[in-house]
Design an enzyme around this catalytic site. Structure first.
Site, short mmCIF file in Angstrom:
data_model
loop_
_atom_site.label_atom_id
_atom_site.label_comp_id
_atom_site.label_asym_id
_atom_site.label_seq_id
_atom_site.Cartn_x
_atom_site.Cartn_y
_atom_site.Cartn_z
CG HIS A 446 -2.23 0.70 0.96
ND1 HIS A 446 -2.51 1.35 -0.22
CD2 HIS A 446 -3.33 0.87 1.75
CE1 HIS A 446 -3.72 1.88 -0.16
NE2 HIS A 446 -4.25 1.60 1.01
CG ASP A 450 -4.20 3.67 -6.03
OD1 ASP A 450 -4.97 2.91 -6.65
OD2 ASP A 450 -3.50 4.53 -6.60
#
Length: 476
Positions: A446, A450
């Site tokens: 992450h 995204d």
């Protein structure tokens, strides 16, 4: 008196003379009062300590898994001596000498250290062999690809697959000119050499080297002195309740998993799951399976999953990237080296299919067959287990529908595939039909990926699998 060789039994000093007609004190120097001499020719072997060479990747110790020789056995150059296992791969050690094994320095499951002797070999001093750096051969090579094989004094660089191809066609590697790095002999060099000998016209091969397995009807060349590796057969062991605790060291692939998963803890994982309707893909595979079997290849669903992932990575290259330790630079990988998690007797291993972006579904199936065979036999080398850029874990072969896969550093994404189930679903008209449903779970880094990117990639991958014909538009 004519003496060709004079040997002192209590000294290692030799006197060689073509003809010595008179014994004289100046001809023979005595260090003791009494000596015994033999007038027959005598050959004294030289003991050479065969040491474990540096096998790369920072490996300093290995576990001895199997011996192919015992004390008193005769060996020739390139005969297999033993198999060792590091925390990265299994490695086969081959002899660089012709001689007799005099001592094994380790037992099974002992830890052997780089630079220390593995065996003592008695060689014939008349051949003038000097104990130089030992040769280490791995079934598939990566860092070890710079390992040399010496054939009659000529050093050649070639992977085992290339050497096997040369052996099957009775080609001497010393006669082939290598066009690879450092004059490495490539598969294309062997094929071009064959073309010159037979006059055949061979098409260029831009893909990475993949050697298909031999069909059952084809003869497999026997290993030297019948030392061919045997695929281990699982044996059910009775459960022993000793009532005592036992402590074992963390070794081999388990040790590698400890290091890798400890590094994975530093990555913030983002999870995403979905279900895939594989009804059309199941039908397509049933049609193609007989064709693949004719070519001697077992066709599973995984080659389709891998190729669909590669097509998706072309659209979303951030998923085929790596992030440096300082989190300042992202490297987009040109090759799609897609790893496949495998459950073996040695533990969890993740070999990868190289250059999927230029491979057909059949090419991927061939390579998967090879990796699975080597994985079951514990013969996977470092090149098969390193260099991965993206991973798929088919947990569905064991059971379960959803999983939470852990990213394999330095990669940034991984997918876990559940089992295929027959479940009721609704079509566009609201009618219930029988569908082949598989669940997939994704994990992404992450820090650079995204949720929207992961979802779009998953949707594209899903569309290729739910409508396999659409893959034809994007296949390279």
């Amino acid at each position: 008196v004519c003496i060709h060789r004079v040997r002192s039994c209590s000294s290692i000093r030799f006197i060689k003379s073509k003809y010595v007609c008179v014994f004289d004190k100046s001809a023979l120097k005595f260090s003791h009062q009494q000596r015994l001499f033999r007038t027959s020719p005598v050959s004294c072997g030289q003991i050479v300590q065969f040491k474990l060479s540096d096998i790369g990747e920072g490996i300093t110790e290995v576990t001895v898994k199997e011996w192919y020789v015992k004390e008193g056995d005769s060996v020739s150059q390139f005969d297999s001596i033993c198999e060792v296992q590091s925390d990265k791969a299994s490695v086969t050690i081959t002899s660089r000498y012709d001689g007799v094994i005099r001592k094994l320095h380790y037992s099974i499951d002992d830890i052997a250290f780089v630079g220390k002797p593995l065996v003592d070999i008695e060689i014939d001093p008349s051949k003038g062999v000097s104990p130089e750096e030992d040769v280490v051969e791995t079934p598939p090579m990566s860092h070890e690809e710079h390992t040399h094989q010496e054939i009659k004094g000529h050093k050649t660089l070639a992977t085992p697959a290339v050497r096997r191809l040369a052996m099957e066609n009775n080609i001497k590697l010393s006669e082939v000119v290598g066009t690879g790095k450092d004059n490495r002999i490539l598969k294309e060099d062997i094929l071009n050499y064959l073309a010159k000998q037979t006059g055949a016209i061979l098409p260029p091969s831009p893909k990475a080297e993949i050697v298909p397995p031999l069909r059952k009807t084809e003869a497999v060349p026997a290993a030297p002195k019948d030392r061919a590796r045997r695929v281990p057969v699982p044996v059910s062991r009775p459960i022993a309740f000793s009532g005592k605790d036992r402590t074992e060291p963390v070794t081999g692939f388990q040790k590698a998993m400890v290091k890798t998963m400890s590094a994975a803890l530093k990555i913030p994982h983002f999870g995403y799951s979905d279900e895939i309707d594989l009804t059309q893909l199941v039908q397509l595979r049933e049609e193609l399976k007989p064709l693949a079997e004719i070519r001697g290849v077992k066709l599973s669903f995984m080659p389709f999953f891998i190729k669909a992932a590669s097509l998706g990575l072309l659209q979303y290259p951030i998923l085929n990237a790596s992030l440096d330790e300082s989190c300042q630079n992202v490297t987009y990988k040109a090759s799609h080296n897609i790893g496949v998690a495998m459950d073996t007797e040695q533990g969890l291993i993740v070999p990868n299919v190289k250059n999927v972006q230029v491979c057909s579904v059949f090419d991927i199936a061939v390579e998967l067959n090879r990796l699975q065979s080597l994985g079951s036999a514990g013969q996977l080398g470092t090149s098969d287990l390193t260099g991965g850029t993206f991973t798929l874990s088919n947990i569905g072969t064991i059971g379960g529908t959803y999983a939470k896969p852990v990213i394999l550093p330095p990669e940034v994404a991984i997918g876990a595939l559940g089992k295929i189930q027959v479940l009721p679903r609704f079509n566009g008209k609201g009618e219930v039909f029988k569908a082949q449903i598989m669940n997939v779970s994704w994990s992404a880094d992450h820090r650079i990926i995204d949720g929207a990117t992961m979802a779009r990639f998953s949707n594209l991958w899903k569309s290729y699998l739910e409508n396999p014909a659409s893959m034809l538009l994007d296949l390279k």
